[in-house]
Design an enzyme around this catalytic site. Sequence first.
Site, PDB file in Angstrom:
ATOM      1  N   ARG A 114      72.209  31.796 -43.583  1.00 14.28           N
ATOM      2  CA  ARG A 114      71.525  31.974 -44.871  1.00 14.28           C
ATOM      3  C   ARG A 114      70.255  31.149 -44.835  1.00 14.28           C
ATOM      4  O   ARG A 114      70.288  29.941 -44.635  1.00 14.28           O
ATOM      5  CB  ARG A 114      72.415  31.551 -46.043  1.00 14.28           C
TER       6      ARG A 114
ATOM      7  N   GLU B 178      65.702  25.374 -46.103  1.00 13.74           N
ATOM      8  CA  GLU B 178      66.475  25.097 -44.888  1.00 13.74           C
ATOM      9  C   GLU B 178      67.134  26.381 -44.410  1.00 13.74           C
ATOM     10  O   GLU B 178      67.272  27.348 -45.170  1.00 13.74           O
ATOM     11  CB  GLU B 178      67.550  24.022 -45.132  1.00 13.74           C
TER      12      GLU B 178
ATOM     13  N   ASN C 111      70.648  27.737 -42.939  1.00 12.34           N
ATOM     14  CA  ASN C 111      72.055  27.354 -42.786  1.00 12.34           C
ATOM     15  C   ASN C 111      72.700  28.150 -41.669  1.00 12.34           C
ATOM     16  O   ASN C 111      72.684  29.386 -41.694  1.00 12.34           O
ATOM     17  CB  ASN C 111      72.818  27.644 -44.079  1.00 12.34           C
TER      18      ASN C 111
ATOM     19  N   SER D 268      77.664  29.733 -47.924  1.00  9.80           N
ATOM     20  CA  SER D 268      78.662  30.132 -48.923  1.00  9.80           C
ATOM     21  C   SER D 268      78.104  31.095 -49.968  1.00  9.80           C
ATOM     22  O   SER D 268      76.912  31.355 -50.026  1.00  9.80           O
ATOM     23  CB  SER D 268      79.261  28.900 -49.585  1.00  9.80           C
TER      24      SER D 268
ATOM     25  N   LYS E  46      68.663  19.491 -39.680  1.00  4.71           N
ATOM     26  CA  LYS E  46      67.325  19.364 -40.271  1.00  4.71           C
ATOM     27  C   LYS E  46      66.320  18.805 -39.269  1.00  4.71           C
ATOM     28  O   LYS E  46      65.138  19.127 -39.309  1.00  4.71           O
ATOM     29  CB  LYS E  46      67.419  18.542 -41.548  1.00  4.71           C
TER      30      LYS E  46
ATOM     31  N   LYS F 237      65.479  13.565 -45.969  1.00  3.90           N
ATOM     32  CA  LYS F 237      66.751  14.242 -45.670  1.00  3.90           C
ATOM     33  C   LYS F 237      67.453  13.651 -44.448  1.00  3.90           C
ATOM     34  O   LYS F 237      66.859  13.556 -43.380  1.00  3.90           O
ATOM     35  CB  LYS F 237      66.493  15.728 -45.387  1.00  3.90           C
TER      36      LYS F 237
ATOM     37  N   GLU G  84      74.852  18.468 -44.608  1.00  2.00           N
ATOM     38  CA  GLU G  84      74.893  19.753 -45.309  1.00  2.00           C
ATOM     39  C   GLU G  84      75.790  19.621 -46.527  1.00  2.00           C
ATOM     40  O   GLU G  84      76.640  18.738 -46.577  1.00  2.00           O
ATOM     41  CB  GLU G  84      75.513  20.837 -44.400  1.00  2.00           C
ATOM     42  N   GLY G  85      75.605  20.535 -47.457  1.00  3.26           N
ATOM     43  CA  GLY G  85      76.577  20.633 -48.549  1.00  3.26           C
ATOM     44  C   GLY G  85      76.080  20.105 -49.879  1.00  3.26           C
ATOM     45  O   GLY G  85      76.776  20.188 -50.882  1.00  3.26           O
TER      46      GLY G  85
ATOM     47  N   ARG H 203      70.160  30.708 -56.517  1.00  2.00           N
ATOM     48  CA  ARG H 203      70.700  29.569 -57.263  1.00  2.00           C
ATOM     49  C   ARG H 203      69.596  29.038 -58.175  1.00  2.00           C
ATOM     50  O   ARG H 203      68.490  28.773 -57.716  1.00  2.00           O
ATOM     51  CB  ARG H 203      71.192  28.489 -56.305  1.00  2.00           C
TER      52      ARG H 203
HETATM   53  P1  ADP Z   1      71.823  20.796 -48.033  1.00  2.99           P
HETATM   54  O1  ADP Z   1      72.060  21.041 -46.587  1.00  2.99           O
HETATM   55  O2  ADP Z   1      72.542  19.617 -48.556  1.00  2.99           O
HETATM   56  O3  ADP Z   1      72.032  22.045 -48.841  1.00  2.99           O
HETATM   57  P2  ADP Z   1      68.976  21.163 -48.539  1.00  2.99           P
HETATM   58  O4  ADP Z   1      67.916  20.895 -47.558  1.00  2.99           O
HETATM   59  O5  ADP Z   1      69.262  22.601 -48.819  1.00  2.99           O
HETATM   60  O6  ADP Z   1      70.293  20.384 -48.096  1.00  2.99           O
HETATM   61  O7  ADP Z   1      68.613  20.436 -49.894  1.00  2.99           O
HETATM   62  C1  ADP Z   1      69.447  20.486 -51.027  1.00  2.99           C
HETATM   63  C2  ADP Z   1      68.677  20.917 -52.242  1.00  2.99           C
HETATM   64  O8  ADP Z   1      67.585  20.047 -52.490  1.00  2.99           O
HETATM   65  C3  ADP Z   1      68.056  22.288 -52.115  1.00  2.99           C
HETATM   66  O9  ADP Z   1      68.985  23.293 -52.463  1.00  2.99           O
HETATM   67  C4  ADP Z   1      66.876  22.202 -53.048  1.00  2.99           C
HETATM   68  O10 ADP Z   1      67.266  22.434 -54.388  1.00  2.99           O
HETATM   69  C5  ADP Z   1      66.449  20.754 -52.931  1.00  2.99           C
HETATM   70  N1  ADP Z   1      65.391  20.651 -51.905  1.00  2.99           N
HETATM   71  C6  ADP Z   1      65.561  20.451 -50.594  1.00  2.99           C
HETATM   72  N2  ADP Z   1      64.385  20.429 -49.939  1.00  2.99           N
HETATM   73  C7  ADP Z   1      63.439  20.627 -50.856  1.00  2.99           C
HETATM   74  C8  ADP Z   1      62.009  20.696 -50.827  1.00  2.99           C
HETATM   75  N3  ADP Z   1      61.324  20.551 -49.688  1.00  2.99           N
HETATM   76  N4  ADP Z   1      61.346  20.916 -51.983  1.00  2.99           N
HETATM   77  C9  ADP Z   1      62.022  21.043 -53.158  1.00  2.99           C
HETATM   78  N5  ADP Z   1      63.365  20.968 -53.253  1.00  2.99           N
HETATM   79  C10 ADP Z   1      64.078  20.758 -52.128  1.00  2.99           C
HETATM   80 MG    MG Z   2      70.926  23.743 -48.777  1.00  2.35          MG
END
Ligand code: ADP
Ligand code: MG
Length: 460
Positions: free
Chosen positions: A103, A124, A126, A131, A290, A351, A355-356, A435
Site C-alpha cells: 500500500r 510511505e 508499506n 491493513s 523508512k 521517523k 510501522e503501525g 484515512r
Molecule cells: P507508520 O509506518 O507508523 O504508519 P508513517 O510514515 O505512515 O508511519 O507516518 C504515520 C503518519 O504520520 C502518517 O499516516 C501521516 O498521517 C503522518 N505523516 C508521516 N509522514 C508525514 C509527512 N511527511 N508529512 C505529513 N504527515 C506525515
Molecule cells: Mg503509515
Amino acid sequence: MQDLIQEAVDYALTNSLLKFNAKFELVHAPLTLTPYPISREILEQMITLTPLFNQLMLKVSQNADFLTTHLEQAARTDHFVKELLAIYQESNATQPYQLLISRNDYMLAISPNSPPLLNPKQVEFNTIAASYPFLATQLNHLHQFLYNRQFLGKESLAVGGKVFENNPLSGIVDAIAEAVKQYDHQNACVLSIVQPNEQNVFDQRGGEYQLWNRYEIPTIRLSLEEIAEQGTLKEGHLMVQGQIAAVTYFRAGYTPDDYQSPAAWKGRRLIETSSTIDVPNTAMQLAGLKKIQQVLADSKILRTFVEEDRACQIEATFVGLHLLDDTIEDHLGKETARERACRFPDNYVLKPQREGGGNNFYEEEMVQQLRSLSEEESHAYILMERINPPPHHAQLMREGDVVETSCISEIGRFGVCLAQREEILFNRDVGYLVRTKAADQNEGGVSAGYAYLNSLCHDR
Ligand code: ADP
Ligand code: MG
C-alpha cells in the site's frame, strides 16, 4: 442529520464494518460520513504509479548488497532492525516465488505553480501488513448506499459527486489464491500471522472468508509464538496443524511488540527457513523500511533500479528525505538537516524504523529528540519534509458520535505483485484506502486511534 447517522451506524454494523475498541468492546470502525473529493486525473496518476513502485521494491528486495549496505548502520543502534537483518543474512531461502501486497500512501500537496495544482506526495510505502482492504471495501459499499439513497448529498459538506468504486479485497484475495496455486501442493493452506489481541480482526477475517468462499483455500491464524510451538518443517514445507502453509501472510510481525519472547523470533526464523511464500519475505520487509525510502530519494540511486522515464514519475512524488547529518544548502543557508529541522520544526517529521503508527516525532518533541540523538543513533532515523495537504471539512463518526471539523486525508493505493525470481507474473493496482483525520492531528493511522476510514468521490 440524525437519520444519516442512524443509517450509517446500522449499515456499518450489519455489514461487518467492525473492530474492537481499546476496552475490547465491539464497535463500528471509525469512519467519515463525507467522502473525500478528488479529480479523476490524480486518481489515475496514483493508479499508474502502483506497478512502478511495486517493481522498484521488488528489485530493491532482491539486491542483498544494497539492503545490507544501507541498513547496517541503523542496525547498530536499532535492535529490531538488527534482528531482521540477521535473519535475512542467515537465510538461504530458495522459494523462487515472491508475493508483494503493498500500500503506497500519499497526501496531496499544493504545488507552487500557477494555477496551483495538487500533486500526490508519498508518505510511505508499506510492504508488510498493509491493513484495511476489507473494511475499505465495506465502507465503499456504505458510502455508495448513502449516496444512491440520497442520504449523502449536496447538504453534506465536502461531498462532491459520485463515490469512486473500491474493492481492494477482491484483488488481494485473487493474488493470494494465485500464489497458492503456483506453490502447487495438495493440502495447502494460507497461514495468517496475527497478534494475540488484535483489535482489527474483522478486516483480516473478511479476506479469510473470501479465500474460502471463492477458492476453497483454508486459512490458519497463528501468532509467531504459536508457530514456534506448533510449526514443523517437512521436506522444506512449513507444516501447521497437518497442512502445508503455501502462503504465509504477515498481518503482524512488523513491530518489536510482536517479538516479546525468544519464541516469537524462533517462529519468524522457522517461516524464513521454510519454502512457504511469505508475504512479505524478510528482504521485502527490510526494503519497506523508512531508511530505504530515504536512500531511494537520491536520484542517482533510484536510477540504478529503474529507467529514466519511470524514475521521473516516481520521483515526482517524493518530498525531501534526509539523514540527520546530511547537509542542506539553499536560499535559507547551509546547515545539517538536523539543524534545519530544529530551526523550522513545523516543516519536518522525524521517523524511526517503525510501522503501525504513533512512532514519529513532531514539533517540540522532535526538537528534543534531535538534540539528544548521538551521531551513531542518528542513522536509525530519517528526517522527512512535512506534507501539508489542503484541509477540507468532514464529518467524523466514532461509536455513533459525529464531529464536524477541518480535516486532512491520506490516500493509500493497494497493489499486488507476484514474481518468480526477476520475472513478474502480475503486477497491478487493486484499490484504495482513505484515512481522514483532524487537521491539527500530527499522526495518522486508524488502528492507532487517530484517523477515520473514508472513500473517494469525484470533485466537481
Ligand atoms: P507508520 O509506518 O507508523 O504508519 P508513517 O510514515 O505512515 O508511519 O507516518 C504515520 C503518519 O504520520 C502518517 O499516516 C501521516 O498521517 C503522518 N505523516 C508521516 N509522514 C508525514 C509527512 N511527511 N508529512 C505529513 N504527515 C506525515
Ligand atoms: Mg503509515
